[in-house]
Design an enzyme around this catalytic site. Structure first.
Site, PDB file in Angstrom:
ATOM      1  N   ASP A  82      46.970  33.702  35.361  1.00 27.20           N
ATOM      2  CA  ASP A  82      46.453  33.907  36.712  1.00 27.20           C
ATOM      3  C   ASP A  82      44.983  33.510  36.683  1.00 27.20           C
ATOM      4  OD1 ASP A  82      45.551  34.882  39.178  1.00 27.20           O
ATOM      5  OD2 ASP A  82      46.906  36.611  39.115  1.00 27.20           O
ATOM      6  N   ASP A  93      42.798  31.482  44.276  1.00 26.28           N
ATOM      7  CA  ASP A  93      43.446  32.427  43.357  1.00 26.28           C
ATOM      8  C   ASP A  93      44.890  31.946  43.208  1.00 26.28           C
ATOM      9  OD1 ASP A  93      44.333  34.691  42.010  1.00 26.28           O
ATOM     10  OD2 ASP A  93      43.934  36.083  43.653  1.00 26.28           O
ATOM     11  N   HIS A 153      46.624  39.508  49.066  1.00 28.11           N
ATOM     12  CA  HIS A 153      45.414  40.094  49.631  1.00 28.11           C
ATOM     13  C   HIS A 153      44.641  39.090  50.466  1.00 28.11           C
ATOM     14  CE1 HIS A 153      43.584  37.948  46.194  1.00 28.11           C
ATOM     15  NE2 HIS A 153      44.692  38.315  45.580  1.00 28.11           N
ATOM     16  N   HIS A 161      39.653  40.940  46.659  1.00 32.64           N
ATOM     17  CA  HIS A 161      40.540  41.810  47.437  1.00 32.64           C
ATOM     18  C   HIS A 161      39.741  42.336  48.625  1.00 32.64           C
ATOM     19  CE1 HIS A 161      42.689  41.825  43.505  1.00 32.64           C
ATOM     20  NE2 HIS A 161      43.682  41.599  44.326  1.00 32.64           N
ATOM     21  N   GLU A 186      51.335  36.685  46.377  1.00 27.65           N
ATOM     22  CA  GLU A 186      51.712  36.680  44.959  1.00 27.65           C
ATOM     23  C   GLU A 186      52.885  37.601  44.655  1.00 27.65           C
ATOM     24  OE1 GLU A 186      48.537  38.241  42.381  1.00 27.65           O
ATOM     25  OE2 GLU A 186      47.342  38.597  44.158  1.00 27.65           O
ATOM     26  N   GLU A 281      51.692  32.549  42.497  1.00 30.60           N
ATOM     27  CA  GLU A 281      50.655  32.849  43.503  1.00 30.60           C
ATOM     28  C   GLU A 281      50.020  31.587  44.054  1.00 30.60           C
ATOM     29  OE1 GLU A 281      47.286  35.108  42.020  1.00 30.60           O
ATOM     30  OE2 GLU A 281      46.710  35.699  44.047  1.00 30.60           O
TER      31      GLU A 281
END
Ligand code: MN
Ligand code: MN
Length: 296
Positions: A82, A93, A153, A161, A186, A281
């Site tokens: 990640d 992300d 998020h 976040h 994700e 993700e």
């Protein structure tokens, strides 16, 4: 919102992710994997938005290599990479799950397919609960179960976040996706033998600054200034302090800052029944018709 910075960060993140997906990681240490991916992000002109996470098997999230982490990847390991790239604080992300043993392909496929389905239903105005329902249904149809207490998020500048949760199950309490905001989706999935939620483990090796409040100790104050200057309020790893501080010293100082609540630490998150977890993700920006996936 700086669309171009989001797009540029996303392009770097996706190139780095695809290189990691193609690579044979067997025999590499977690230290080597984290350091080489972070180096690649920087070579491509980005900055790391957080330490590369290399969570293995039943560890769903929040593990990064310790300084000199000698844990070696085996053929049967399910490795979640990640990674986060930021340009001027605008974040991409993204994550991929890698396993060299085809036995776990079904888990990876469930996470990837759920992400794809979620991406196909979102546009500006879509309700987050509908996305959760799509992910849950897809994962279950594929013979797996979603992790209910992990979610995507909203993102803001220098904030990973940013307050809104993009659920992986149908859930009450919903928001509508805005075209003026970036989000990460994700799905995390586990086997039918799993309990479908994560608990906190004892390991904590990712940290972030909570406040720049002075500590009355010149040594820890110096570290706080360094963290703020290098990482802002974004997460960092002990590895990232070690060129400047000796490992033991860095550990002691960070521990002091955690105790005084100037720095927070993130525990690893582990599937409650010890079952393996896969993740996929993307980061995206909703549009009137469909979405722009920055990490496609
Ligand atoms: Mn991520
Ligand atoms: Mn994320």
């Amino acid at each position: 919102m700086q669309i171009q910075d989001y797009i540029n960060a996303g392009r770097i993140a996706s190139e780095v992710r695809e290189n990691a997906r193609k690579k044979n990681h067997i025999g590499s240490t977690l230290f080597e994997i984290c350091e080489s991916i972070e180096k690649e992000i920087i070579q491509k002109g980005g900055k790391c938005a957080f330490p590369v996470n290399t969570s293995l098997n039943e560890v769903a999230a929040h593990y990064t290599a310790e300084p000199n982490d000698q844990k070696v990847i085996k053929e049967t390991d399910l490795l979640k990479i990640d990674l986060g790239v930021q340009i001027n604080g605008y974040i991409a992300d993204t994550a991929v799950t890698i396993c060299h043993d085809p036995k776990f392909d079904f888990l990876i496929q469930a996470a990837e397919t759920a992400l794809k389905e979620a991406m196909s239903v979102i546009k500006a105005g879509t309700k987050s609960s509908d996305v959760g329902k799509t992910i849950e249904n897809t994962v279950k149809q594929m013979g797996c179960i979603p992790i209910v207490n992990l979610s995507g998020h909203s993102l803001e500048r220098y904030t990973i976040h940013a307050g809104k949760s993009v659920p992986n199950i149908w859930s009450i309490g919903s928001f509508s996706f805005l075209p003026t905001e970036a989000y990460a989706c994700e799905p995390f999935v586990t086997t039918r033998e799993g309990l479908g939620f994560v608990r906190e483990g004892n390991t904590r090796n990712i940290f972030s600054l909570v406040t720049r409040k002075r500590t009355k100790d010149p040594e820890t104050d110096k570290l706080v200034d360094y963290i703020w200057e290098k990482f802002n309020m974004l997460p960092f790893a002990l590895r990232w302090l070690v060129p400047t501080w000796e490992e033991k010293k860095a550990r002691d100082l960070v521990e002091k800052l955690v105790k005084s609540k100037v720095v927070r630490s993130y525990p690893v998150l582990i599937e409650a029944n010890g079952e393996r977890v896969a993740q996929a993700e993307h980061t995206f920006i909703p549009q009137e018709k469909g979405i722009t996936i920055t990490t496609i």
